[in-house]
Design a protein around this motif. Structure first.
Motif, PDB file in Angstrom:
ATOM      1  N   ALA A   1       0.836  -1.200   0.000  1.00  0.00           N
ATOM      2  CA  ALA A   1       0.000   0.000   0.000  1.00  0.00           C
ATOM      3  C   ALA A   1       0.875   1.257   0.000  1.00  0.00           C
ATOM      4  O   ALA A   1       1.957   1.264   0.597  1.00  0.00           O
ATOM      5  CB  ALA A   1      -0.909   0.000   1.220  1.00  0.00           C
TER       6      ALA A   1
ATOM      7  N   ALA B   1       0.707   3.983   1.686  1.00  0.00           N
ATOM      8  CA  ALA B   1       1.028   4.473   3.029  1.00  0.00           C
ATOM      9  C   ALA B   1       2.186   3.693   3.634  1.00  0.00           C
ATOM     10  O   ALA B   1       3.062   4.268   4.297  1.00  0.00           O
ATOM     11  CB  ALA B   1      -0.200   4.382   3.930  1.00  0.00           C
ATOM     12  N   GLN B   2       2.224   2.378   3.421  1.00  0.00           N
ATOM     13  CA  GLN B   2       3.326   1.568   3.924  1.00  0.00           C
ATOM     14  C   GLN B   2       4.636   1.924   3.226  1.00  0.00           C
ATOM     15  O   GLN B   2       5.694   2.004   3.850  1.00  0.00           O
ATOM     16  CB  GLN B   2       3.014   0.092   3.732  1.00  0.00           C
ATOM     17  CG  GLN B   2       1.839  -0.405   4.557  1.00  0.00           C
ATOM     18  CD  GLN B   2       1.496  -1.856   4.259  1.00  0.00           C
ATOM     19  OE1 GLN B   2       1.596  -2.300   3.111  1.00  0.00           O
ATOM     20  NE2 GLN B   2       1.088  -2.599   5.273  1.00  0.00           N
TER      21      GLN B   2
ATOM     22  N   GLN C   1      -4.328   6.450   2.886  1.00  0.00           N
ATOM     23  CA  GLN C   1      -4.753   5.279   3.638  1.00  0.00           C
ATOM     24  C   GLN C   1      -6.212   4.918   3.402  1.00  0.00           C
ATOM     25  O   GLN C   1      -6.984   5.687   2.833  1.00  0.00           O
ATOM     26  CB  GLN C   1      -4.558   5.536   5.139  1.00  0.00           C
ATOM     27  CG  GLN C   1      -3.150   5.895   5.523  1.00  0.00           C
ATOM     28  CD  GLN C   1      -3.085   6.376   6.945  1.00  0.00           C
ATOM     29  OE1 GLN C   1      -3.382   5.639   7.864  1.00  0.00           O
ATOM     30  NE2 GLN C   1      -2.705   7.622   7.132  1.00  0.00           N
ATOM     31  N   GLY C   2      -6.569   3.712   3.912  1.00  0.00           N
ATOM     32  CA  GLY C   2      -7.957   3.275   3.951  1.00  0.00           C
ATOM     33  C   GLY C   2      -8.635   3.308   2.597  1.00  0.00           C
ATOM     34  O   GLY C   2      -8.114   2.816   1.596  1.00  0.00           O
TER      35      GLY C   2
ATOM     36  N   ALA D   1      -6.785   4.566  -0.595  1.00  0.00           N
ATOM     37  CA  ALA D   1      -5.574   3.922  -1.107  1.00  0.00           C
ATOM     38  C   ALA D   1      -5.591   3.807  -2.629  1.00  0.00           C
ATOM     39  O   ALA D   1      -4.564   4.009  -3.292  1.00  0.00           O
ATOM     40  CB  ALA D   1      -5.411   2.540  -0.477  1.00  0.00           C
TER      41      ALA D   1
ATOM     42  N   LEU E   1       2.000  10.390   9.137  1.00  0.00           N
ATOM     43  CA  LEU E   1       1.974   8.929   9.223  1.00  0.00           C
ATOM     44  C   LEU E   1       2.076   8.454  10.671  1.00  0.00           C
ATOM     45  O   LEU E   1       1.455   7.449  11.047  1.00  0.00           O
ATOM     46  CB  LEU E   1       3.115   8.339   8.389  1.00  0.00           C
ATOM     47  CG  LEU E   1       3.007   8.563   6.876  1.00  0.00           C
ATOM     48  CD1 LEU E   1       4.261   8.044   6.181  1.00  0.00           C
ATOM     49  CD2 LEU E   1       1.767   7.879   6.310  1.00  0.00           C
TER      50      LEU E   1
ATOM     51  N   SER F   1      -1.311   8.808  12.371  1.00  0.00           N
ATOM     52  CA  SER F   1      -2.295   7.815  11.947  1.00  0.00           C
ATOM     53  C   SER F   1      -1.899   6.390  12.333  1.00  0.00           C
ATOM     54  O   SER F   1      -2.622   5.442  12.036  1.00  0.00           O
ATOM     55  CB  SER F   1      -2.490   7.892  10.428  1.00  0.00           C
ATOM     56  OG  SER F   1      -1.281   7.577   9.758  1.00  0.00           O
TER      57      SER F   1
ATOM     58  N   VAL G   1       0.686   4.641  11.193  1.00  0.00           N
ATOM     59  CA  VAL G   1       1.386   3.895  10.147  1.00  0.00           C
ATOM     60  C   VAL G   1       2.888   3.878  10.412  1.00  0.00           C
ATOM     61  O   VAL G   1       3.557   2.853  10.253  1.00  0.00           O
ATOM     62  CB  VAL G   1       1.098   4.492   8.753  1.00  0.00           C
ATOM     63  CG1 VAL G   1       1.894   3.761   7.678  1.00  0.00           C
ATOM     64  CG2 VAL G   1      -0.385   4.427   8.453  1.00  0.00           C
TER      65      VAL G   1
END
Length: 251
Positions: A44, A46-47, A96-97, A100, A190, A193, A195
């Protein structure tokens, strides 16, 4: 995120940052762009952005500290830097979420735009009277929103800074300042949130080693390979990668 003990993510992360560092070593930028583009193929956005934090911060502080006029540039560019922070914080959650899929599309489009600018060698120039006032904060805010949505902080900051008429060393230091502020703002988003947590921070610190090795290799190659040819291949690769990311997210 996949366990840090799994060999496949470790290998992917190491190779990605080795290549991203190599590109930065040759042409002076591109580490977050390459890293986000490649890592987003397997995880993802965000990762991928969380893994980017430590290598991006360290290499950009290094670039910032190597320049000769930090105080002057900081005084000149602080309104833009404030805009970067505000824009990034305002865009919190874009990566995110449920966002994505849109983040992957936005990243693909950002890579494509960056590649087209590089391939066409478009150069902008701002007259002195247009460089102050609202322009800097607006560019900073837009860069922050793009950072929050894609994890890549080159658009529109890089074309704008290139249009200010800075000398080569000043431009490199200005890019280092902009990228450092963007990295810190993204890290704050990040972390807020959840992450960018201790486990992810450790994986990001691990990625610093390959990035520094890649930068050293790129610096060695810089004097032995034609930079225009390398840049052309680099931007063509980014164009293909951005097209793939955007089209994959749309399908």
């Amino acid at each position: 995120m996949t366990s840090a003990l799994d060999p496949l993510p470790i290998a992917i992360t190491a190779l990605t940052f080795l290549l991203a560092g190599f590109v930065k070593g040759v042409i002076g930028l591109g580490l977050p762009t390459v890293a986000m583009g490649l890592l987003s193929l397997v995880m993802a956005p965000a990762q991928a952005a969380a893994l980017l934090i430590v290598p991006s911060f360290v290499t950009n502080v290094w670039q910032l500290a190597a320049g000769p006029r930090f105080g002057t540039l900081a005084h000149r560019l602080w309104p833009m830097m404030v805009g970067v922070v505000v824009g990034t914080l305002a865009g919190a959650g874009f990566l995110q979420g449920s966002h994505a899929g849109q983040a992957a599309i936005a990243l693909g489009l950002a890579l494509m735009a960056y590649a087209v600018l590089g391939l066409t060698a478009v150069r902008f120039a701002l007259p002195p009277e247009a460089q102050g006032g609202w322009m800097g904060p607006l560019i900073g805010a837009l860069t922050g929103l793009v950072t929050a949505a894609t994890g890549v902080f080159v658009i529109p900051a890089v074309p704008y800074l290139g249009a200010l008429g800075l000398a080569k060393d000043e431009l490199i230091q200005a890019l280092g300042l902009s990228f450092t502020v963007s990295t810190l703002a993204l890290a704050a988003v990040l972390a807020g949130s959840g992450v960018f947590e201790p486990g992810t921070a450790g994986a990001s610190a691990f990625a610093l080693g390959p990035a520094l090795v890649g930068m050293a290799m790129g610096g060695w190659v810089r004097g032995r390979v034609s930079e225009p040819v390398f840049r052309r291949c680099f931007f063509l690769g980014l164009l293909a990668l951005g097209t793939h990311l955007a089209s994959r997210a749309l399908l």
